[in-house]
Scaffold this active site. Structure first.
Site, PDB file in Angstrom:
ATOM      1  N   TRP A   1       0.846  -1.202   0.000  1.00 25.51           N
ATOM      2  CA  TRP A   1       0.000   0.000   0.000  1.00 25.51           C
ATOM      3  C   TRP A   1       0.878   1.248   0.000  1.00 25.51           C
ATOM      4  O   TRP A   1       2.076   1.133   0.274  1.00 25.51           O
ATOM      5  CB  TRP A   1      -0.914  -0.002   1.248  1.00 25.51           C
ATOM      6  CG  TRP A   1      -2.228   0.700   1.005  1.00 25.51           C
ATOM      7  CD1 TRP A   1      -2.608   1.912   1.478  1.00 25.51           C
ATOM      8  CD2 TRP A   1      -3.313   0.227   0.205  1.00 25.51           C
ATOM      9  NE1 TRP A   1      -3.869   2.236   1.021  1.00 25.51           N
ATOM     10  CE2 TRP A   1      -4.318   1.216   0.234  1.00 25.51           C
ATOM     11  CE3 TRP A   1      -3.548  -0.929  -0.563  1.00 25.51           C
ATOM     12  CZ2 TRP A   1      -5.531   1.088  -0.454  1.00 25.51           C
ATOM     13  CZ3 TRP A   1      -4.746  -1.055  -1.244  1.00 25.51           C
ATOM     14  CH2 TRP A   1      -5.716  -0.053  -1.175  1.00 25.51           C
TER      15      TRP A   1
ATOM     16  N   GLU B   1     -19.217   6.553  -3.971  1.00 26.74           N
ATOM     17  CA  GLU B   1     -18.004   7.370  -4.029  1.00 26.74           C
ATOM     18  C   GLU B   1     -18.046   8.360  -5.197  1.00 26.74           C
ATOM     19  O   GLU B   1     -17.748   9.530  -5.058  1.00 26.74           O
ATOM     20  CB  GLU B   1     -16.798   6.441  -4.179  1.00 26.74           C
ATOM     21  CG  GLU B   1     -15.463   7.149  -4.249  1.00 26.74           C
ATOM     22  CD  GLU B   1     -14.325   6.152  -4.462  1.00 26.74           C
ATOM     23  OE1 GLU B   1     -14.167   5.660  -5.602  1.00 26.74           O
ATOM     24  OE2 GLU B   1     -13.609   5.850  -3.484  1.00 26.74           O
TER      25      GLU B   1
END
Ligand SMILES: *[C@@H]1O[C@H](CO)[C@@H](O)[C@H](O)[C@H]1NC(C)=O
Length: 479
Positions: free
Chosen positions: A147, A444
């Site tokens: 990440w 979103e």
């Protein structure tokens, strides 16, 4: 959606989408009919309640540790069933505001759980081995996959939320024994790491970011007031010194040649974004509207606040950019505002890389910004003066807005300007209303061509951003 576009689309697509369109129409959302503020007022009231309900249902869902704030309940394509330090802190900030104004005991308990969960994440082992670890599993352990880490805006936003909570709570022992050490951990981390590159709030670019520095500065400003309240001169001086250095760095993000604030410096890795434009600048400015740090300390000092010349110029540049790149924004009916995305070069479509879209967070952020601008202008003792930097903002409302022009406080022209800004703020909100699901769900993103929702369903942050915007509209912006 513009009607002609919807018709074209209607003839192309499947029945489930058709029914969504018909729902929109049957609710009288046809293009070109201005809803009027009363209609919007009613919607705002309903939507605030729905959004708060969705936020609470995304917190501590079955099988998760207490205090777990899911980014969304979506567990696949995309899997957002994690807690991001940033998202959770923003959402908790909205809950602190709601608790502070309503004294709902259920919110009190949710916030205490939030604190406990977050303190757990501060202390758990993570790959980052730092407070900038961006996301955590539903059981509170660190996410162990690859990440973008660290993300150093997270600890800053969390410290801000903890400090807001410390003011809303009446249990001073809890504040001293539990919140204070947690806040100092985050703030001390900022003091040590503010100049080090970290990933931006969109988790894509490793560099030094305007947004990240702005949320750090705000947390430290709150931290100075907080440590002074404990007569802790050492922490206060340490935080104050860092604020000075951060401010100096922040000034350097202004581009005189482009006439807007650039998002990133010292890029190490990740997207090269040629425009340098990013809605993150607006999100950063929006956190400087309430009266954080108590009545004694104000952050409305004009330093990149919503009404500051450079933020106004950046807002105008963003609006222009998104207005041109999204097909949805062409031939807009007069009651809708421009749908706003994250940054012009965005390719994340909510599932994978293709084409970026407008988001609910970012479109709501424009409503919030415009209302914050109005509040700030009203709070100024002085007239409003157009200059070379802020002109692109004013000229949207007044073609006669040339450098040197003055709107004399409380004159008809001044009042008309503020009314125009408010009408424009409401148009962004009308866009959110137009593209949400009929039952008030907010995902979103919404598609740049069709306007239909896309990406994680009921993104918790989308609902928090909506409430943030409507609170500013009500004249009670989040601190
Ligand atoms: C709206 O309806 C969808 C199903 O179409 C559901 O998944 C979602 O939870 C609902 N949202 C709200 C806020 O009730």
């Amino acid at each position: 959606m513009h009607i002609s576009r919807s018709l074209v689309f209607l003839s192309l697509c499947m029945s489930s989408v058709q029914s969504a369109i018909w729902q929109g129409w049957s609710k009288g959302r046809s293009a070109g009919v201005p809803p009027g503020n009363t209609a919007l007022d009613d919607w705002v009231e309903k939507q605030e309640a729905i959004s708060l309900k969705v936020i609470l249902s995304n917190i501590n869902p079955p099988g998760t540790r207490r205090g777990f704030f899911a980014a969304s309940l979506s567990t696949s394509d995309p899997d957002y069933f994690y807690t991001w330090t940033r998202d959770a802190a923003k959402v908790a900030g909205v809950l602190v505001h709601a608790y502070d104004t309503s004294r709902r005991t259920d919110l009190h308990d949710v916030l205490i759980d939030y604190v406990e969960f977050q303190i757990g994440t501060q202390q758990t082992t993570t790959l980052c081995q730092c407070l900038g670890e961006p996301k955590f599993n539903p059981d509170g352990t660190g996410f162990s996959g690859e990440w973008g880490r660290p993300q150093n805006d997270g600890p800053a936003v969390r410290a801000s939320t903890f400090l807001l909570l410390s003011q809303a709570l009446s249990q001073k022992k809890y504040v001293t024994n539990i919140l204070r050490p947690a806040v100092y951990r985050d703030l001390d981390y900022i003091v040590d790491n503010w100049a080090t590159p970290s990933f931006d709030l969109w988790e894509e670019v490793l560099g030094v970011h305007f947004y990240t520095l702005m949320v750090m500065r705000r947390a430290l400003l709150q931290g100075v007031a907080f440590s002074r309240s404990y007569e802790d001169a050492i922490h206060a001086a340490n935080y104050q010194g860092t604020i000075g250095s951060i401010e100096e760095r922040l000034e350097s993000f202004w581009s005189p040649s482009r006439n807007y604030i650039l998002a990133t410096q010292d890029r190490v890795r990740g997207y090269e974004k040629p425009s340098g434009l990013d809605i993150a600048i607006i999100l950063a400015a929006n956190q400087l509207s309430g009266s954080i740090g108590g009545s004694s300390s104000s952050i409305k000092d004009g330093f990149f606040t919503p009404d500051s010349d450079k933020v106004l110029a950046t807002a105008a540049a963003l609006e222009y950019s998104f207005g041109t790149i999204y097909p949805l924004n062409q031939d807009l009916p007069s009651h809708l505002g421009i749908a706003i995305g994250r940054y012009p070069e965005d390719v994340y479509d909510g599932h994978r890389s293709s084409q970026g879209n407008p988001w609910f967070i970012t479109t709501s952020a424009f409503t919030e910004l415009y209302y914050n601008i109005i509040l700030a202008f009203k709070a100024r003792p002085t007239d409003i003066t157009v200059n070379h930097i802020n002109r692109p903002f004013f000229v949207k409302f007044d073609s006669q807005a040339v450098p040197g022009k003055i709107y004399v406080k409380a004159s008809d022209e001044y009042n008309l300007l503020l009314a125009d800004i408010a009408a424009s703020a409401d148009r962004f909100l009308a866009t959110v209303k137009y593209h949400e699901q009929a039952n008030g769900s907010l995902s979103e993103q919404f598609n740049r061509w069709t306007g239909f929702q896309q990406g994680a369903r009921d993104l918790t942050w989308s609902h928090a951003a909506l409430i943030s915007a409507t609170r500013a509209r009500a004249g009670r912006p989040l601190a």
